[in-house]
Design an enzyme around this catalytic site. Structure first.
Site, PDB file in Angstrom:
ATOM      1  N   GLN B 130       0.886  -5.022 -13.262  1.00 41.11           N
ATOM      2  CA  GLN B 130       1.867  -5.980 -13.770  1.00 41.11           C
ATOM      3  C   GLN B 130       1.692  -6.118 -15.275  1.00 41.11           C
ATOM      4  O   GLN B 130       0.583  -6.392 -15.731  1.00 41.11           O
ATOM      5  CB  GLN B 130       1.661  -7.337 -13.096  1.00 41.11           C
ATOM      6  CG  GLN B 130       2.491  -8.458 -13.709  1.00 41.11           C
ATOM      7  CD  GLN B 130       2.328  -9.782 -12.985  1.00 41.11           C
ATOM      8  OE1 GLN B 130       2.887 -10.017 -11.945  1.00 41.11           O
ATOM      9  NE2 GLN B 130       1.512 -10.655 -13.565  1.00 41.11           N
ATOM     10  N   GLY B 131       2.754  -5.895 -16.039  1.00 38.66           N
ATOM     11  CA  GLY B 131       2.684  -6.014 -17.494  1.00 38.66           C
ATOM     12  C   GLY B 131       3.422  -7.245 -17.982  1.00 38.66           C
ATOM     13  O   GLY B 131       4.575  -7.161 -18.400  1.00 38.66           O
ATOM     14  N   SER B 133       1.422 -10.586 -19.487  1.00 44.99           N
ATOM     15  CA  SER B 133       0.723 -11.246 -20.597  1.00 44.99           C
ATOM     16  C   SER B 133       0.525 -10.308 -21.781  1.00 44.99           C
ATOM     17  O   SER B 133       0.356  -9.106 -21.618  1.00 44.99           O
ATOM     18  CB  SER B 133      -0.659 -11.719 -20.138  1.00 44.99           C
ATOM     19  OG  SER B 133      -0.535 -12.730 -19.178  1.00 44.99           O
ATOM     20  N   GLU B 248       4.705 -15.759  -5.046  1.00 43.22           N
ATOM     21  CA  GLU B 248       3.329 -16.233  -5.020  1.00 43.22           C
ATOM     22  C   GLU B 248       3.185 -17.365  -4.011  1.00 43.22           C
ATOM     23  O   GLU B 248       2.112 -17.658  -3.527  1.00 43.22           O
ATOM     24  CB  GLU B 248       2.908 -16.727  -6.407  1.00 43.22           C
ATOM     25  CG  GLU B 248       1.405 -16.930  -6.521  1.00 43.22           C
ATOM     26  CD  GLU B 248       0.976 -17.234  -7.933  1.00 43.22           C
ATOM     27  OE1 GLU B 248       1.823 -17.685  -8.719  1.00 43.22           O
ATOM     28  OE2 GLU B 248      -0.186 -17.009  -8.240  1.00 43.22           O
ATOM     29  N   SER B 376      -2.205 -21.554 -16.119  1.00 46.16           N
ATOM     30  CA  SER B 376      -3.411 -22.372 -16.282  1.00 46.16           C
ATOM     31  C   SER B 376      -3.218 -23.738 -15.627  1.00 46.16           C
ATOM     32  O   SER B 376      -2.089 -24.164 -15.364  1.00 46.16           O
ATOM     33  CB  SER B 376      -3.723 -22.564 -17.764  1.00 46.16           C
ATOM     34  OG  SER B 376      -2.776 -23.437 -18.343  1.00 46.16           O
TER      35      SER B 376
END
Lengths: 338, 393
Positions: B130-131, B133, B248, B376
């Site tokens: 997965q690209g 961040s 998710e 986060s």
């Protein structure tokens, strides 16, 4: 897999909530709260509790009850907590549970229909001993029957002499009861006493969960509108993050109370742990949410005229009842560490 | 209230359990086995094992059969997740592809993409990264700067991605790329499916504070990707990414509970061997963690119930992530405190006790990352406050 309330259970809760919102709102609570020398037992509310089956919930159908379980009872307890409702509902339900679980046929026939219909007020305490003084009985001054420890079992106290005890929580009345003559409950084995105490603990946890959720909901609503520095204070992350953490804690406490009620009803193996988890989590959530209710209302939250103190004081009272969070964590440690 | 699974679900459990029992060598579940293997060897072993598992029918549990899945129920998926943890099965080598890319392709991919991507993914023929961040776009994904410029039938891509799981093993990477020059924030981004085996793509391992390298960096220098290899519409990558991340919500709290409860028992075991299990302060701290772990289990049931009822969990997923990640971290903080002066030692040597602490240290170290990746804790609190509670932005 179905871990949720059924539609019927949900509707039962909605009916209690609807009644309180329409017929016994926070102004009515204030009336009882400020009338410190009064009985703390509003007649209209008691009548509704009787007519709508809140008192009959766990009483078997053969004794004019609804024959439902602790899951349904905790639904009611949660709504009464959310409404910071006064009155001897929980004590009456628990006295009936004691008679149901440990009473003789005669005792059941004598007490259950009366308790289910609101014709008698009940109370339950684990403090003190019969004969002797029961130091803190909720609505001990008005109870027709107090279920209290006696020897290894339980007794029905019907001729106690009550002395009122002051409490800063005006949503209840507490009395010391001098228990003279009493009638034993023949089936009150240590296992039954434990079961009854578990049921009491779950109902208190559920009340706390209702208090916590309502305190949080009211605080969120206020902080959405209240402006300082030209913006709603709820837009500040310092407040957002605290309220988000509370939402998580309260949601978990809701799960825990629901599961504990089911675990006791179904006699699941892990029920002792479930009850301890529910009370520990609910106590903490309610103490935190009601303290936050004061803090995040600012100065108005510290005034007598604002309702925050009803929630805060009720949380303070119930957080310690049938064991503080610390005491339940000690139990959890015993169960999982050995 | 009904906390049981259906007969069909329980039968699935028995079949899976039998297969796992027969197909996981004893030495694989020995503590430290995987850590001791060279990375390439470990990856290959897991890759092959996982392919065999897929061939046996224990993959894509909830995927429709037309995509090679098992067509199972949400309950079966939950059972699958739990049984994998219970059996200490090797971790998947294709986590991002299986959990995120595949359901997105099923939902919005072209017929050709469905055919080319899903089958090979299920059989581990293609490892997907997965690209998302970038060095300048962590929590703030919309700040991404990797750019793609149209050149004939291709996009030419330049930029850098970071925190890329399996970067050193990846075959392809689904990548958020700014394909409209001068576009800002959420606009003008496309999700490109880039082949990593080309001169313009370089992957480098990223050594983490634990010493391990689960993540890497991926550099694009005039990398080429056909303009048809876009998932969703060109310029509409933000929407594609939001859809992708919504999967998710399927993340299994039940499996997490199973794993964390095992970790809790491991920490209790250390406390017992140190003779600290009677310490009331430590017991209170452990009980606090256990309380939250139990709540996590109940919350997993709640989530599964909602999924089975067809309810949209929406932003509640933020609360779930916040809850499990913070609880996991709390547990490992108790572990560190319990070791006291010996907190950093590799081995604990006391009288007749010689305990290798490194596998536990690795888990404790990892717990520092879980409150960062995947949004986060601070971002999750914002989302919970704004999208669940309705507080103003």
């Amino acid at each position: 897999m179905f871990f949720a309330l059924t539609d019927d259970q949900r509707e039962f809760g909605a009916a209690v909530r609807g009644y309180l919102a329409g017929r016994f709102d926070l102004e009515a609570v204030r009336g009882v709260f400020e009338d410190a020398d009064g009985p703390g037992h509003p007649e209209s509310l008691w009548k509704a509790a009787a007519e709508q089956g809140w008192l009959a919930v766990t009483v078997p159908e053969e004794h004019d009850g609804l024959g439902l379980g602790l899951v349904e009872a905790q639904v009611i307890a949660r709504e009464l907590g959310a409404g910071v409702a006064p009155g001897p509902w929980r004590g009456t339900v628990l006295a009936a549970e004691a008679v149901r679980l440990a009473g003789s046929d005669e005792q059941r026939a004598a007490w259950l229909p009366r308790l289910a219909s609101g014709g008698a007020v009940g109370a339950f305490t684990t403090r003190g001993r019969v004969p002797g003084v029961l130091p803190t009985v909720e609505y001990g001054g008005l109870a027709d029957v107090v279920v209290a420890p006696s020897g290894d079992g339980l007794a029905l106290v019907t001729d106690g002499a009550a002395t009122p005890r002051g409490s800063y929580d005006g949503t209840t009345r507490i009395a010391a009861v001098e228990a003279g003559g009493a009638e034993a409950l023949p089936g009150a084995s240590p296992a039954v006493v434990a079961e009854l105490t578990a049921r009491a603990t779950v109902l208190v946890a559920a009340d706390l969960v209702g208090v916590a959720r309502e305190a949080l909901t009211r605080t969120v609503a206020y902080d959405r509108d209240r402006e300082q520095f030209g913006v709603p204070v709820g837009s500040f992350q310092a407040i957002k993050h605290a309220l988000a953490d509370l939402h998580v804690a309260v949601t978990m406490a809701e799960h825990a109370a629901l599961y504990a009620a089911h675990a006791v009803d179904a006699g699941l193996e892990g029920r002792d742990l479930a009850v301890a988890v529910a009370k520990a989590k609910a106590s903490d959530a309610a103490l935190d949410a009601t303290a936050a209710m004061i803090q995040y209302h600012g100065g108005i939250g510290y005034t007598w005229e604002h309702e925050a103190h009803f929630f805060y004081k009720r949380a303070k009272r119930l957080a310690g009842q049938f064991g503080t969070a610390d005491e339940h964590r000690a139990r959890i440690a015993d169960l999982t560490i050995g | 209230m009904d906390l049981s699974y259906t007969a069909a679900e329980e039968e699935f459990r028995s079949e899976l359990r039998a297969w796992l029992q027969a197909n996981i060598p004893d030495e694989w579940v020995r503590p430290g086995f995987w850590e001791a293997l060279p990375d390439d060897e470990s990856f290959q072993l897991r890759r092959d094992w996982e392919r065999d598992k897929a061939m046996a029918g224990f993959a894509g549990i909830q995927w429709p059969t037309e995509f090679g899945g098992r067509g199972g129920t949400p309950g079966m998926k939950a059972i699958y997740d739990v049984e994998m943890v219970r059996a200490r099965a090797p971790q998947t080598v294709n986590p991002l592809g299986l959990a995120f890319l595949a359901p997105t392709v099923m939902a919005i991919g072209t017929d050709a993409q469905r055919k080319e991507i899903i089958g090979p993914l299920l059989r581990n023929e293609v490892i997907w990264c997965q690209g998302f961040s970038e060095p300048g776009a962590g929590s703030d994904l919309a700040a991404l700067a990797t750019r793609g410029v149209r050149d004939g039938d291709d996009f030419v891509v330049n930029g850098q991605k970071v925190w890329t799981t399996n970067a050193m093993h990846g075959d392809k990477v689904f990548t958020m790329v700014r394909t409209e020059p001068d576009s800002a924030r959420h606009r003008g981004i496309s999700m490109l499916l880039i082949d990593m085996h080309q001169p313009g793509v370089e992957a480098r391992p990223l050594k983490q504070m634990s010493g391990a390298s689960e993540f890497g960096e991926v550099f694009f220098t005039d990398a080429r990707v056909p303009a048809t290899d876009v998932l969703g519409e060109i310029g509409d990558g933000w929407r594609t990414a939001m859809l992708l991340l919504s999967f998710e919500r399927g993340a299994s709290g039940m499996a997490q509970y199973t794993e964390f409860r095992r970790q809790y028992d491991e920490v209790v075991e250390v406390a017992t061997r140190l003779g600290k299990d009677r310490d009331p302060v430590l017991r209170a701290k452990l009980a606090r963690v256990l309380t939250d772990l139990e709540c996590l289990r109940l919350h997993a049931w709640h989530v599964l119930t909602q999924v089975e009822q067809g309810s949209d969990l929406g932003f509640e997923a933020s609360m779930t992530k916040l809850m499990w990640s913070e609880t996991s971290q709390d547990l490992w903080e108790v572990y560190d405190e319990l070791l006291g002066e010996d907190a950093t030692l590799d081995r604990l040597r006391l009288d007749d006790l010689d305990l290798d602490l490194r596998p536990l240290h690795a888990q404790a170290m990892w717990s520092r990352s879980v409150t960062i990746w995947g949004g986060s804790s601070q971002v999750q609190r914002n989302v919970t406050a704004e999208r669940v509670l309705g507080l103003p932005r």
